[in-house]
Write a protein that holds these residues in place. Structure first.
Motif, PDB file in Angstrom:
ATOM      1  N   ALA A   1     -15.305 -48.170 -44.088  1.00 49.66           N
ATOM      2  CA  ALA A   1     -16.559 -47.488 -44.401  1.00 49.66           C
ATOM      3  C   ALA A   1     -16.851 -47.566 -45.893  1.00 49.66           C
ATOM      4  CB  ALA A   1     -16.492 -46.033 -43.950  1.00 49.66           C
ATOM      5  N   ALA A   2     -15.813 -47.407 -46.719  1.00 49.31           N
ATOM      6  CA  ALA A   2     -16.015 -47.487 -48.167  1.00 49.31           C
ATOM      7  C   ALA A   2     -16.491 -48.870 -48.580  1.00 49.31           C
ATOM      8  CB  ALA A   2     -14.724 -47.124 -48.888  1.00 49.31           C
ATOM      9  N   ARG A   3     -15.943 -49.896 -47.950  1.00 50.57           N
ATOM     10  CA  ARG A   3     -16.346 -51.268 -48.284  1.00 50.57           C
ATOM     11  C   ARG A   3     -17.798 -51.532 -47.877  1.00 50.57           C
ATOM     12  NH1 ARG A   3     -12.344 -55.217 -49.113  1.00 50.57           N
ATOM     13  NH2 ARG A   3     -13.380 -56.676 -47.705  1.00 50.57           N
ATOM     14  N   VAL A   4     -18.227 -50.964 -46.750  1.00 51.47           N
ATOM     15  CA  VAL A   4     -19.631 -51.108 -46.355  1.00 51.47           C
ATOM     16  C   VAL A   4     -20.533 -50.389 -47.357  1.00 51.47           C
ATOM     17  CG1 VAL A   4     -21.332 -50.462 -44.591  1.00 51.47           C
ATOM     18  CG2 VAL A   4     -19.144 -51.455 -43.910  1.00 51.47           C
ATOM     19  N   ALA A   5     -20.117 -49.172 -47.765  1.00 48.31           N
ATOM     20  CA  ALA A   5     -20.907 -48.430 -48.754  1.00 48.31           C
ATOM     21  C   ALA A   5     -20.989 -49.185 -50.073  1.00 48.31           C
ATOM     22  CB  ALA A   5     -20.289 -47.051 -48.975  1.00 48.31           C
TER      23      ALA A   5
ATOM     24  N   ALA B   1     -25.841 -54.431 -53.083  1.00 50.82           N
ATOM     25  CA  ALA B   1     -27.099 -55.060 -52.675  1.00 50.82           C
ATOM     26  C   ALA B   1     -28.291 -54.311 -53.253  1.00 50.82           C
ATOM     27  CB  ALA B   1     -27.188 -55.115 -51.155  1.00 50.82           C
ATOM     28  N   GLY B   2     -28.205 -52.981 -53.252  1.00 42.45           N
ATOM     29  CA  GLY B   2     -29.295 -52.187 -53.812  1.00 42.45           C
ATOM     30  C   GLY B   2     -29.450 -52.397 -55.301  1.00 42.45           C
ATOM     31  N   GLU B   3     -28.325 -52.493 -55.998  1.00 41.00           N
ATOM     32  CA  GLU B   3     -28.374 -52.719 -57.441  1.00 41.00           C
ATOM     33  C   GLU B   3     -28.951 -54.094 -57.754  1.00 41.00           C
ATOM     34  OE1 GLU B   3     -24.291 -52.104 -58.277  1.00 41.00           O
ATOM     35  OE2 GLU B   3     -24.404 -49.922 -58.047  1.00 41.00           O
ATOM     36  N   ALA B   4     -28.586 -55.092 -56.933  1.00 40.03           N
ATOM     37  CA  ALA B   4     -29.103 -56.441 -57.151  1.00 40.03           C
ATOM     38  C   ALA B   4     -30.613 -56.493 -56.925  1.00 40.03           C
ATOM     39  CB  ALA B   4     -28.398 -57.430 -56.232  1.00 40.03           C
ATOM     40  N   ALA B   5     -31.074 -55.765 -55.897  1.00 44.49           N
ATOM     41  CA  ALA B   5     -32.500 -55.750 -55.587  1.00 44.49           C
ATOM     42  C   ALA B   5     -33.296 -55.057 -56.688  1.00 44.49           C
ATOM     43  CB  ALA B   5     -32.741 -55.070 -54.243  1.00 44.49           C
TER      44      ALA B   5
ATOM     45  N   ALA C   1     -24.221 -64.491 -45.002  1.00 44.88           N
ATOM     46  CA  ALA C   1     -23.578 -63.180 -44.887  1.00 44.88           C
ATOM     47  C   ALA C   1     -23.266 -62.864 -43.434  1.00 44.88           C
ATOM     48  CB  ALA C   1     -24.484 -62.094 -45.480  1.00 44.88           C
ATOM     49  N   GLY C   2     -24.188 -63.253 -42.531  1.00 41.40           N
ATOM     50  CA  GLY C   2     -23.938 -63.018 -41.114  1.00 41.40           C
ATOM     51  C   GLY C   2     -22.750 -63.801 -40.617  1.00 41.40           C
ATOM     52  N   MET C   3     -22.619 -65.057 -41.068  1.00 38.98           N
ATOM     53  CA  MET C   3     -21.464 -65.865 -40.670  1.00 38.98           C
ATOM     54  C   MET C   3     -20.171 -65.246 -41.194  1.00 38.98           C
ATOM     55  SD  MET C   3     -22.999 -69.694 -41.267  1.00 38.98           S
ATOM     56  CE  MET C   3     -21.506 -70.489 -40.678  1.00 38.98           C
ATOM     57  N   ARG C   4     -20.222 -64.697 -42.409  1.00 36.75           N
ATOM     58  CA  ARG C   4     -19.028 -64.078 -42.972  1.00 36.75           C
ATOM     59  C   ARG C   4     -18.633 -62.856 -42.145  1.00 36.75           C
ATOM     60  NH1 ARG C   4     -20.963 -63.067 -47.673  1.00 36.75           N
ATOM     61  NH2 ARG C   4     -20.470 -65.130 -48.511  1.00 36.75           N
TER      62      ARG C   4
END
Length: 526
Positions: free
Chosen positions: A511-515, A521-525, A151-154
């Motif tokens: 900003a919407a894409r970050v949200a 990520a929260g749903e996956a966790a 993810a960091g590389m992306r």
């Protein structure tokens, strides 16, 4: 609680609408809350007493993000039909210059003696600006990303692409980019051109809306930033209101709810996480995320300074946002007769910046709280291009007047407002003789008025200076440049966030894409 949404967007300007549409397109339940009685923010229109519409603040489209257009289904043509405008560099001596597609000619059709030098300089700046455009459609790069993390590389992808594009420039251009990128517009322009209206037009674009003159370091970077997508000016048919209406319609069609007259007084935070908002009438709306399109300082105050560390609060309170642009809207009963400028050229982007030195001198008075006696002005007469702009006959002239202080000596009294109007008219009259006699109605908006109407601090059109220390990884401030804004679930999506102002929509989309990524990520966790 009156309702619950996946996300609430505070502010119904173009960035707020783009953010809402981006979230709704991903299947999220979204509500936009706008305190004013109409959507649009600085792009909202107005009207003269006889009902003639006016572009109250913003009047042209610059740098609308191709990513926004593509993702929201507008295509390359944009949300509304537009007309590309030539830039007409006005000269009080009558030697007007017309620039179309990066090429200048004299207004009477004769070749401009410095046409080739201007073309080379403008093309080089546009090419360099294209490097910066690479960074506009993603969060600013964070060089501390872990390269071992996929993810960091992306996330470092845009920076890698920038490096590749920079390498492709060629050795000479790479050297030139590094030589001028932190330089001042005054020197770079006058190294290539003699001083006059053509050079002055570039200087004016380098400092548009800024608390700076062309001699200020970093103004070349600002100019390249403005030219990142070519620098062309487009007049939307139907005005900026038509652009806002198209964005609002798209957001609604995707399922977003849009409310006006809904002033948010608090972003509710529980357990160090934004969980909704409270309105001025006491209504509470629950949400999994809150995106705020206001200026950074106002966004912090909505959540409460207690939810930010002391250093973040200090930096946000010290973010520079001294607006220097006022707005003059004129209702005309006819056109002035200007030798050498027929209706076709009067319908262009009229730029009054007679020389680079004059632009620099115009900045001096505002430092001391005074209005420049020879302001730099960008004006359009939209009614010459768009019949909808003056349905009752006559014409409308819209002018951005720079340099004007936010808080002048003695304050903005009635007499001070009248004087600002008269100074701006007198300046326009030097190149457009007979204009004043055609005025039947006028509206003058000072930076203070713009602040009161839109909430923009200092009346600054970009919610903060677009200077080297307030761009990219330090916009709005160091440590808060990637849209996540204090408490978890709280995001900044207005012009104070990367990549900044102009009606580009990129801050709202990014900003919407970050949200969305955080929610996924929260749903996956879970």
């Amino acid at each position: 609680m009156s309702a619950r949404y996946d996300a609430v967007v505070v502010g119904g300007g173009h960035n707020g609408l783009v953010a809402a549409a981006t979230l709704a397109r991903a299947g999220r339940r979204v509500c936009v809350l706008e305190r004013a009685d109409r959507l649009g923010g600085m792009a909202a229109g107005g009207a003269f007493p006889d009902g003639t519409p006016m572009p109250r603040i913003a009047h042209l489209l610059y740098n609308l993000s191709p990513a926004v257009l593509n993702e929201l289904g507008f295509g390359a043509g944009g949300p509304v039909e537009t007309r590309a405008l030539p830039t007409v560099c006005l000269d009080p001596e009558g030697r007007h210059v017309v620039v179309r597609d990066g090429s200048p000619v004299l207004a009477d059709g004769r070749p401009h003696p410095e046409a080739e030098a201007y073309r080379r300089l403008a093309a080089r700046l546009v090419r360099f600006g294209g490097l910066l455009a690479r960074l506009a459609d993603a969060p600013p790069p964070q060089v501390s990303e872990r390269l071992a993390d996929l993810a960091g590389m992306r996330r470092l992808g845009p920076l890698a692409a920038l490096g590749w594009d920079f390498r492709k420039l060629g050795r000479g251009d790479r050297r030139e980019f590094l030589r001028i990128v932190l330089s001042n517009a005054h020197d770079v322009i006058l190294d290539e051109l003699s001083d006059g209206p053509l050079a002055g037009s570039l200087a004016a674009d380098a400092v548009r809306g800024a608390w700076a003159g062309p001699r200020a370091p970093g103004t070349v970077f600002s100019l390249m930033y403005r030219l990142a997508r070519g620098g062309g000016a487009a007049l939307p048919l139907g005005g900026m209101d038509a652009v806002i209406a198209a964005l609002a319609d798209r957001a609604r069609s995707l399922g977003a709810a849009l409310r006006t007259g809904a002033e948010v007084t608090e972003v509710r935070v529980e357990g160090d996480r934004a969980c909704g908002v409270r309105l001025a009438d006491g209504e509470e709306i629950a949400a999994g995320a809150v995106l705020v399109a206001t200026a950074p300082g106002a966004a912090m105050r909505l959540a409460g300074p207690a939810h930010y560390d002391i250093e973040a609060v200090r930096r946000l309170r010290n973010m520079r946002a001294k607006g220097t642009a006022a707005k003059l809207n004129l209702r005309l009963d006819g056109l002035p007769e200007v030798p050498g400028l027929g209706p076709e050229l009067l319908g262009g982007r009229l730029l009054l910046a007679p020389s680079v030195e004059q632009v620099e001198r115009a900045f001096d008075p505002v430092k001391y709280g005074r209005v420049s006696e020879a302001p730099v002005i960008e004006a359009v007469i939209p009614s010459l291009t768009d019949p909808q702009a003056a349905p009752h006959g006559g014409h409308v002239l819209s002018a951005i007047v720079q340099y004007v202080p936010h808080a002048p000596e003695g304050g903005w009294t009635g007499a001070a407002r009248d004087r600002l109007r008269d100074v701006a008219l007198a300046a326009l009259e030097t190149a457009l003789p007979g204009l004043s006699a055609r005025v039947t109605a006028a509206e003058t908006l000072t930076p203070s008025d713009i602040e009161a109407a839109t909430g923009a601090p200092g009346g600054h059109w970009h919610h903060g200076e677009l200077s080297l220390d307030q761009l990219l990884t330090v916009r709005p401030v160091n440590g808060m440049a990637r849209y996540r804004f204090g408490p978890a679930g709280h995001y900044l999506c207005g012009a104070g966030a990367h990549p900044g102002g102009d009606v580009m929509g990129a801050p709202g989309r990014n900003a919407a894409r970050v949200a969305l990524a955080d929610a996924t990520a929260g749903e996956a966790a879970a």
